[in-house]
Design an enzyme around this catalytic site. Structure first.
Site, PDB file in Angstrom:
ATOM      1  N   ARG A 184       1.415  -1.551  -0.085  1.00 59.69           N
ATOM      2  CA  ARG A 184      -0.097   0.334   0.152  1.00 59.69           C
ATOM      3  C   ARG A 184       1.163   1.171  -0.086  1.00 59.69           C
ATOM      4  O   ARG A 184       2.442   1.429   0.788  1.00 59.69           O
ATOM      5  CB  ARG A 184      -0.476  -0.186   1.121  1.00 59.69           C
ATOM      6  CG  ARG A 184      -1.672  -0.932   1.127  1.00 59.69           C
ATOM      7  CD  ARG A 184      -3.232  -0.581   0.571  1.00 59.69           C
ATOM      8  NE  ARG A 184      -3.637  -1.674   0.673  1.00 59.69           N
ATOM      9  CZ  ARG A 184      -4.004  -2.644  -0.487  1.00 59.69           C
ATOM     10  NH1 ARG A 184      -3.559  -2.741  -1.393  1.00 59.69           N
ATOM     11  NH2 ARG A 184      -5.296  -3.214  -0.122  1.00 59.69           N
TER      12      ARG A 184
ATOM     13  N   GLU B 191      -3.339   8.039  -3.991  1.00 61.09           N
ATOM     14  CA  GLU B 191      -3.278   7.373  -4.595  1.00 61.09           C
ATOM     15  C   GLU B 191      -5.032   7.680  -5.843  1.00 61.09           C
ATOM     16  O   GLU B 191      -5.855   7.816  -4.461  1.00 61.09           O
ATOM     17  CB  GLU B 191      -4.014   5.640  -4.833  1.00 61.09           C
ATOM     18  CG  GLU B 191      -3.314   4.559  -6.007  1.00 61.09           C
ATOM     19  CD  GLU B 191      -3.394   3.278  -5.279  1.00 61.09           C
ATOM     20  OE1 GLU B 191      -2.067   3.333  -4.306  1.00 61.09           O
ATOM     21  OE2 GLU B 191      -3.722   2.567  -5.302  1.00 61.09           O
TER      22      GLU B 191
ATOM     23  N   HIS C 256      -1.440  -0.048  -9.819  1.00 57.90           N
ATOM     24  CA  HIS C 256      -2.087  -0.421  -8.747  1.00 57.90           C
ATOM     25  C   HIS C 256      -2.950  -2.028  -9.100  1.00 57.90           C
ATOM     26  O   HIS C 256      -4.073  -1.961  -9.179  1.00 57.90           O
ATOM     27  CB  HIS C 256      -3.262   0.552  -8.272  1.00 57.90           C
ATOM     28  CG  HIS C 256      -2.975  -0.800  -6.600  1.00 57.90           C
ATOM     29  ND1 HIS C 256      -3.980   0.132  -5.938  1.00 57.90           N
ATOM     30  CD2 HIS C 256      -3.160  -1.863  -6.328  1.00 57.90           C
ATOM     31  CE1 HIS C 256      -4.238  -1.002  -4.328  1.00 57.90           C
ATOM     32  NE2 HIS C 256      -3.496  -1.816  -5.294  1.00 57.90           N
TER      33      HIS C 256
HETATM   34  P1  NAP Z   1      -0.173 -11.178   5.362  1.00 57.78           P
HETATM   35  O1  NAP Z   1      -0.554 -12.440   5.222  1.00 57.78           O
HETATM   36  O2  NAP Z   1      -1.191 -10.879   6.573  1.00 57.78           O
HETATM   37  O3  NAP Z   1       1.040 -10.944   5.954  1.00 57.78           O
HETATM   38  C1  NAP Z   1       0.999  -9.942   6.504  1.00 57.78           C
HETATM   39  C2  NAP Z   1       2.316 -10.062   6.699  1.00 57.78           C
HETATM   40  O4  NAP Z   1       3.610  -8.637   7.252  1.00 57.78           O
HETATM   41  C3  NAP Z   1       3.211 -10.986   7.510  1.00 57.78           C
HETATM   42  O5  NAP Z   1       4.084 -11.385   7.994  1.00 57.78           O
HETATM   43  C4  NAP Z   1       3.197  -9.454   8.945  1.00 57.78           C
HETATM   44  O6  NAP Z   1       3.514 -10.515  10.013  1.00 57.78           O
HETATM   45  C5  NAP Z   1       3.504  -8.858   8.755  1.00 57.78           C
HETATM   46  N1  NAP Z   1       3.720  -7.659   9.128  1.00 57.78           N
HETATM   47  C6  NAP Z   1       2.618  -6.972  10.117  1.00 57.78           C
HETATM   48  N2  NAP Z   1       2.840  -6.014  10.266  1.00 57.78           N
HETATM   49  C7  NAP Z   1       3.950  -5.901  10.598  1.00 57.78           C
HETATM   50  C8  NAP Z   1       4.420  -4.878  10.658  1.00 57.78           C
HETATM   51  N3  NAP Z   1       4.487  -3.914  11.767  1.00 57.78           N
HETATM   52  N4  NAP Z   1       6.704  -4.615  10.509  1.00 57.78           N
HETATM   53  C9  NAP Z   1       6.736  -5.475  10.321  1.00 57.78           C
HETATM   54  N5  NAP Z   1       6.154  -6.574   9.746  1.00 57.78           N
HETATM   55  C10 NAP Z   1       4.984  -6.818   9.209  1.00 57.78           C
HETATM   56  O7  NAP Z   1      -0.798 -10.446   3.969  1.00 57.78           O
HETATM   57  P2  NAP Z   1      -0.879 -10.824   2.636  1.00 57.78           P
HETATM   58  O8  NAP Z   1      -1.852 -11.950   1.695  1.00 57.78           O
HETATM   59  O9  NAP Z   1       0.822 -11.073   2.068  1.00 57.78           O
HETATM   60  O10 NAP Z   1      -0.892  -9.269   1.851  1.00 57.78           O
HETATM   61  C11 NAP Z   1      -0.067  -8.264   2.230  1.00 57.78           C
HETATM   62  C12 NAP Z   1      -0.371  -6.673   1.887  1.00 57.78           C
HETATM   63  O11 NAP Z   1      -0.729  -6.686   0.594  1.00 57.78           O
HETATM   64  C13 NAP Z   1      -2.150  -6.330   2.160  1.00 57.78           C
HETATM   65  O12 NAP Z   1      -2.125  -5.599   3.560  1.00 57.78           O
HETATM   66  C14 NAP Z   1      -2.276  -5.705   0.747  1.00 57.78           C
HETATM   67  O13 NAP Z   1      -1.700  -4.320   1.139  1.00 57.78           O
HETATM   68  C15 NAP Z   1      -1.105  -5.375  -0.009  1.00 57.78           C
HETATM   69  N6  NAP Z   1      -2.243  -6.407  -1.750  1.00 57.78           N
HETATM   70  C16 NAP Z   1      -2.007  -6.105  -2.877  1.00 57.78           C
HETATM   71  C17 NAP Z   1      -2.329  -5.681  -3.791  1.00 57.78           C
HETATM   72  C18 NAP Z   1      -1.622  -5.406  -5.370  1.00 57.78           C
HETATM   73  O14 NAP Z   1      -2.434  -5.457  -6.032  1.00 57.78           O
HETATM   74  N7  NAP Z   1      -0.446  -4.666  -5.524  1.00 57.78           N
HETATM   75  C19 NAP Z   1      -2.883  -6.807  -3.620  1.00 57.78           C
HETATM   76  C20 NAP Z   1      -2.348  -7.920  -2.875  1.00 57.78           C
HETATM   77  C21 NAP Z   1      -2.329  -7.819  -1.567  1.00 57.78           C
HETATM   78  P3  NAP Z   1       3.435 -10.969  11.478  1.00 57.78           P
HETATM   79  O15 NAP Z   1       2.630 -12.111  10.465  1.00 57.78           O
HETATM   80  O16 NAP Z   1       5.073 -11.586  12.155  1.00 57.78           O
HETATM   81  O17 NAP Z   1       2.498 -10.648  12.136  1.00 57.78           O
END
Ligand code: NAP
Length: 319
Positions: free
Chosen positions: A233, A262, A280
């Site tokens: 994001r 955005e 995006h």
């Molecule tokens: P996820 O499985 O929940 O993974 C998020 C990771 O971030 C986890 O490893 C978590 O650590 C870590 N994290 C959370 N807070 C943190 C902090 N303060 N410092 C360091 N690490 C932290 O999520 P995901 O499915 O991979 O998706 C991640 C993000 O990608 C979504 O939230 C979304 O915003 C973005 N996204 C973007 C697109 C796009 O179109 N560009 C598409 C899909 C998703 P812990 O496990 O230790 O809590």
């Protein structure tokens, strides 16, 4: 009488047909992001809301949604929704994790290779008729093989990016809130990650803790030869600080799919050759967007039928 749902933007027809079996469906007739006041006008008396990451669902929307029993967000991230309000009102917020992991990891890799190998500027050069033959110093980029990839946020997408990196013989280091004990990837602090990595790729959700996680000081910690990739994001990075770092050689380049304000982009970024800018499109494949729509629809139906949805951001409201 069927319950009613408002869909803020048209989704694939097959998923809408499924929705019509269970709901009286009201859809934004225009292919554009609605103003908040328009969402407020539509949400009155509706039982459900199917919305997108571009819709801000704040207290005013909750106040207007007097009959709201579920919000189904067509995204894995849910920073567009005031979760305190949702949870306080016991309204489940459903999301679409998992199915967009591969598409987003692939796009992350498209950005890594594009910026490291100067793909976009080379393409522009070739189209402009400037290619006059092979030359030893034409568009020299950086090797990716055997370099260090630093993943910030080793969840679903971060892990999928790491999986692809193994094929490039990269050393993988990562940071997250806790050590994931991954055999061939090393858990490090953010500071260490920034200092060691040749590519830093961001995959945390946007939360108050991750807003401007990468700011001027963090960019200065990175190697001058390193690249920053952001497919999570926009507000996770201070975009003005990034612009300055790219202009003054603090880092070598960046690949961005998302922006702080955005769809606005910090003036000056589009003039730079060392940044690749995408609109995006992380999850934008036909297969993924279709599956996301199915999941979003099934989540809304499940809640209204008293069943467990595929994924919920505030499970505590289900009791
Ligand atoms: P996820 O499985 O929940 O993974 C998020 C990771 O971030 C986890 O490893 C978590 O650590 C870590 N994290 C959370 N807070 C943190 C902090 N303060 N410092 C360091 N690490 C932290 O999520 P995901 O499915 O991979 O998706 C991640 C993000 O990608 C979504 O939230 C979304 O915003 C973005 N996204 C973007 C697109 C796009 O179109 N560009 C598409 C899909 C998703 P812990 O496990 O230790 O809590």
């Amino acid at each position: 009488m069927k319950p009613s749902i408002f869909v803020t933007r048209a989704l694939p027809e097959s998923s809408l047909n499924k929705l019509r079996m269970y709901f009286e469906v009201f859809i934004n007739p225009d292919d554009r992001v609605l103003e908040k006041q328009e969402i407020i006008n539509h949400i009155k008396n509706k039982d459900a809301l199917l919305c997108l990451l571009t819709d801000t669902i704040d207290k005013a929307v909750f106040n207007a949604g007097n009959h709201l029993k579920v919000i189904s967000n067509y995204a894995v991230g849910f920073n567009n929704i005031d979760m305190n309000e949702a949870t306080k009102r016991k309204i489940p917020v459903c999301i679409t994790p998992g199915i967009l992991t591969n598409a987003t990891a692939d796009l992350t890799w498209a950005l890594i290779l594009s910026v490291a190998r100067k793909i976009v500027v080379s393409d522009k050069f070739t189209r402009a008729g400037l290619f006059k033959g092979w030359a030893p110093n034409l568009f020299l980029g950086s090797d990716i093989a055997n370099k260090t990839l630093g993943i910030v946020g080793m969840g679903r997408i971060g892990s999928a990016v790491a999986k692809r990196a193994r094929g490039f013989d990269m050393r993988i280091i990562y940071t997250a809130r806790s050590d994931k004990n991954i055999p061939d990837a090393q858990f490090v602090s953010l500071n260490e990650l920034l200092e060691i990595s040749d590519v830093v790729s961001l995959h945390t959700p946007l939360t108050p803790e991750t807003q401007h996680l990468i700011d001027e000081a963090q960019l200065k910690q990175m190697k001058k030869t390193a690249y920053l990739i952001n497919t999570t994001r926009g507000p996770v990075v201070n975009e003005k600080a990034l612009l300055h770092a790219l202009k003054t050689g603090v880092i070598a380049g960046a690949g961005l799919d998302v922006y702080e304000e955005e769809p606005a982009i910090t003036p000056g970024l589009t003039a730079l050759d060392n940044v690749v800018l995408l609109p995006h499109i992380g999850s934008a494949t036909v297969e993924t967007r279709t599956n996301m729509a199915v999941l979003a629809v099934e989540n809304a139906i499940a809640i209204l039928q008293g069943k467990k949805p595929h994924a919920i951001a505030n499970p505590e409201v289900l009791g």
